[in-house]
Design a protein around this motif. Structure first.
Motif, PDB file in Angstrom:
ATOM      1  N   VAL A  91       0.868  -1.182   0.000  1.00  0.00           N
ATOM      2  CA  VAL A  91       0.000   0.000   0.000  1.00  0.00           C
ATOM      3  C   VAL A  91       0.901   1.227   0.000  1.00  0.00           C
ATOM      4  O   VAL A  91       1.822   1.339   0.817  1.00  0.00           O
ATOM      5  CB  VAL A  91      -0.932  -0.005   1.226  1.00  0.00           C
ATOM      6  N   ALA A  95      -2.304   5.184   6.098  1.00  0.00           N
ATOM      7  CA  ALA A  95      -3.656   5.007   6.633  1.00  0.00           C
ATOM      8  C   ALA A  95      -3.539   4.258   7.947  1.00  0.00           C
ATOM      9  O   ALA A  95      -2.442   3.815   8.323  1.00  0.00           O
ATOM     10  CB  ALA A  95      -4.524   4.226   5.639  1.00  0.00           C
ATOM     11  N   GLU A 102      -1.511  -5.259  -0.021  1.00  0.00           N
ATOM     12  CA  GLU A 102      -2.888  -5.429  -0.490  1.00  0.00           C
ATOM     13  C   GLU A 102      -2.937  -6.402  -1.653  1.00  0.00           C
ATOM     14  O   GLU A 102      -1.963  -6.584  -2.378  1.00  0.00           O
ATOM     15  CB  GLU A 102      -3.500  -4.099  -0.917  1.00  0.00           C
ATOM     16  N   PHE A 140      -9.213  -3.311  -0.456  1.00  0.00           N
ATOM     17  CA  PHE A 140     -10.150  -2.220  -0.199  1.00  0.00           C
ATOM     18  C   PHE A 140     -10.673  -1.680  -1.517  1.00  0.00           C
ATOM     19  O   PHE A 140     -10.034  -1.792  -2.558  1.00  0.00           O
ATOM     20  CB  PHE A 140      -9.484  -1.097   0.606  1.00  0.00           C
ATOM     21  N   THR A 141     -11.861  -1.118  -1.444  1.00  0.00           N
ATOM     22  CA  THR A 141     -12.457  -0.488  -2.616  1.00  0.00           C
ATOM     23  C   THR A 141     -13.591   0.423  -2.163  1.00  0.00           C
ATOM     24  O   THR A 141     -14.024   0.372  -1.005  1.00  0.00           O
ATOM     25  CB  THR A 141     -12.973  -1.536  -3.621  1.00  0.00           C
ATOM     26  N   ALA A 142     -14.082   1.219  -3.099  1.00  0.00           N
ATOM     27  CA  ALA A 142     -15.213   2.101  -2.834  1.00  0.00           C
ATOM     28  C   ALA A 142     -16.451   1.270  -2.498  1.00  0.00           C
ATOM     29  O   ALA A 142     -16.622   0.144  -2.985  1.00  0.00           O
ATOM     30  CB  ALA A 142     -15.477   2.984  -4.050  1.00  0.00           C
ATOM     31  N   ASP A 164     -13.765   1.453   7.919  1.00  0.00           N
ATOM     32  CA  ASP A 164     -13.951   2.214   6.682  1.00  0.00           C
ATOM     33  C   ASP A 164     -13.086   3.463   6.750  1.00  0.00           C
ATOM     34  O   ASP A 164     -12.896   4.051   7.830  1.00  0.00           O
ATOM     35  CB  ASP A 164     -15.414   2.625   6.515  1.00  0.00           C
ATOM     36  N   HIS A 167     -10.183   7.526   1.331  1.00  0.00           N
ATOM     37  CA  HIS A 167      -8.955   7.309   0.565  1.00  0.00           C
ATOM     38  C   HIS A 167      -8.193   8.630   0.474  1.00  0.00           C
ATOM     39  O   HIS A 167      -8.734   9.629  -0.003  1.00  0.00           O
ATOM     40  CB  HIS A 167      -9.280   6.784  -0.824  1.00  0.00           C
ATOM     41  N   ARG A 169      -6.021   9.767  -1.434  1.00  0.00           N
ATOM     42  CA  ARG A 169      -5.693  10.307  -2.759  1.00  0.00           C
ATOM     43  C   ARG A 169      -6.919  10.873  -3.475  1.00  0.00           C
ATOM     44  O   ARG A 169      -6.826  11.242  -4.644  1.00  0.00           O
ATOM     45  CB  ARG A 169      -5.040   9.225  -3.613  1.00  0.00           C
ATOM     46  N   CYS A 177     -14.673   8.362  -2.403  1.00  0.00           N
ATOM     47  CA  CYS A 177     -13.655   8.521  -1.352  1.00  0.00           C
ATOM     48  C   CYS A 177     -13.780   7.493  -0.234  1.00  0.00           C
ATOM     49  O   CYS A 177     -12.786   6.947   0.223  1.00  0.00           O
ATOM     50  CB  CYS A 177     -13.714   9.942  -0.785  1.00  0.00           C
ATOM     51  N   HIS A 179     -14.060   4.131   1.539  1.00  0.00           N
ATOM     52  CA  HIS A 179     -13.680   2.766   1.168  1.00  0.00           C
ATOM     53  C   HIS A 179     -13.934   1.788   2.298  1.00  0.00           C
ATOM     54  O   HIS A 179     -13.744   2.112   3.470  1.00  0.00           O
ATOM     55  CB  HIS A 179     -12.178   2.710   0.823  1.00  0.00           C
ATOM     56  N   LEU A 181     -12.546  -1.615   4.035  1.00  0.00           N
ATOM     57  CA  LEU A 181     -11.289  -2.341   4.196  1.00  0.00           C
ATOM     58  C   LEU A 181     -11.607  -3.787   4.574  1.00  0.00           C
ATOM     59  O   LEU A 181     -12.360  -4.039   5.512  1.00  0.00           O
ATOM     60  CB  LEU A 181     -10.431  -1.702   5.290  1.00  0.00           C
TER      61      LEU A 181
END
Length: 195
Positions: A91, A95, A102, A140-142, A164, A167, A169, A177, A179, A181
């Motif tokens: 990663v 965070a 990941e 992780f993702t949206a 949660d 993100h 970036r 934004c 995400h 986990l």
């Protein structure tokens, strides 16, 4: 990605229907087509230009060169020599759960819904826990990326909504934004393999 021959220090991982292999120069064109597809990139800020896709391919190769693992090309023999990527990477942002490794994937839409992502990701997890002896792997993702979240669950990864995160970036007001986990520990994976 300087030639079409596999690098000796990069893994070759096989599943029943899939092959995770090192990158070749010839993979850049189909990879760029995947990254330019609005459907594939729906849960990312934007599709990638050819320049940005090639830059991502360069970063992937640098990760392999530095760590010996990364996102491998997903080769589906008899179907597609480059259906996207599946693999492991460090990663690259700070965070609450970093440092971490990941697992991630990005498949051509034509390869969706057939279990390829789950099968290939299982190969990558096996490599991460056995060959690399990683204690834990995250993903992780949206929140809206239901397909990827389903893959994470099929792999036995677990989510705690209290983890949660926004993100770093993406702007806080960006719709992608927030995400979820997911995590899986080495002992959990090994226990699943015994079943």
């Amino acid at each position: 990605m300087t030639n079409n021959s596999p690098q000796p220090d990069q893994a070759l991982l096989r599943g029943a229907r899939v092959l995770l292999r090192p990158w070749r120069t010839a993979d850049r064109e189909p990879f760029a087509a995947i990254n330019a597809d609005p459907l594939v990139m729906k849960h990312f800020p934007a599709p990638l230009s050819r320049y940005d896709s090639d830059a991502l391919a360069d970063r992937i190769q640098t990760h392999f060169d530095q760590y010996g693992f990364g996102p491998w090309v997903l080769d589906i023999p008899g179907v597609s020599e480059c259906a996207g990527f599946v693999g492991l990477l460090n990663v690259s942002f700070d965070a609450h759960f970093t440092p971490a490794v990941e697992i991630g994937w990005r498949l051509a839409s034509s390869a969706w819904g057939q279990g390829y992502a789950t099968e290939a990701a299982a190969c990558a997890l096996r490599y991460g826990f056995h060959a690399l002896a990683l204690p834990e792997i995250v993903s992780f993702t949206a929140l809206a990326n239901l397909n990827s979240l389903a893959v994470m669950r099929r792999l036995g990864m677990q989510c705690d909504i209290h983890e949660d995160f926004l993100h770093p970036r993406l702007p806080a007001e960006h719709p992608l934004c927030l995400h979820h986990l997911y995590r899986i520990r080495r002992e959990q994976w090994i226990e699943r393999e015994k079943r």
